[in-house]
Motif scaffolding. Sequence first.
Motif: not given
Length: 296
Positions: A39-46
């Motif tokens: 699925k498309p991912q709408v977050t990322r780790d900072r």
Amino acid sequence: MRIVSLVPHATELLYALGLGDEVVAVTHECDYPTEAQAKPQVTRDRLPPGLSAAEIDRAVRERTEAGDAIYELDEELLRELEPDLIVTQALCPVCAVSYDEVAEVARRIATCPKVIALDPKTLGETMGDIRTLAQATGRRDAGLDLVARQRSRIDRVKIAVRGADRPRVAAIEWFDPVFIGGHWTPQLIDLAGGIDVLGLPGEHSAQVMWEDVIAARPEVVVCMPCGYDAPRAHLESELYAHELRRLSARDVVAVDAAATFSRPGPRLVDGLELLAHVLHPDLVGPPAYPPIPVAL
């Protein structure tokens, strides 16, 4: 219905309710079931990769104290997806995008999606979340069926360990600094036929000193660093072998916390079965997620 899940345990629950085809996006940490990874991912780790336990703790504390987010939300993609429902949480700022940020973004999306926060603190509340999400998505019967199956498995464990000796257990949720498991973990230990010597049911995971763990005299130590799988938990346990040896426990095991303890989704029952096997291997058979013994 078009659903975006912003927390891994919600993704697991959505799929368990048969809603996988209606999930249009997930987070970068949603790795179960396997289909969710496509699925498309709408977050990322900072946070940068490769940090030690102490460095992760320090980075998280610095960011939260400064009011900075741990995760970044892709608002543009979220708008393009036009969800009807966004499922998130507000319990832990380390586990997901903040609820306030999600609610603010939702108000700017043309479809005006409903935002549901799942924030269980106990095993019973995780069952309530099943009903909540099932009701919101028109899957009431599927929700009732899932709760019934979960409760049946819990009852089987309770019956299996009834009357058995109850060993003293310490659940280590982080190593540097030391955190002991809270929320649902003490309940799982109790249901599995043990006595949690440090954690309190329904309360936050607490930071302690190694001396506190020693003083609690655990017979069994379960190493469950938050968000780590069993091999990574085992590696972390070996890095802190000196401290673990000081506990003089008869058994020390590393477990897949990401699958069975960190996320308050359907696989918490797998965690219960895992604990029951660790504490009473003669009464409860091998679990779906085997523990790894830590040689000290």
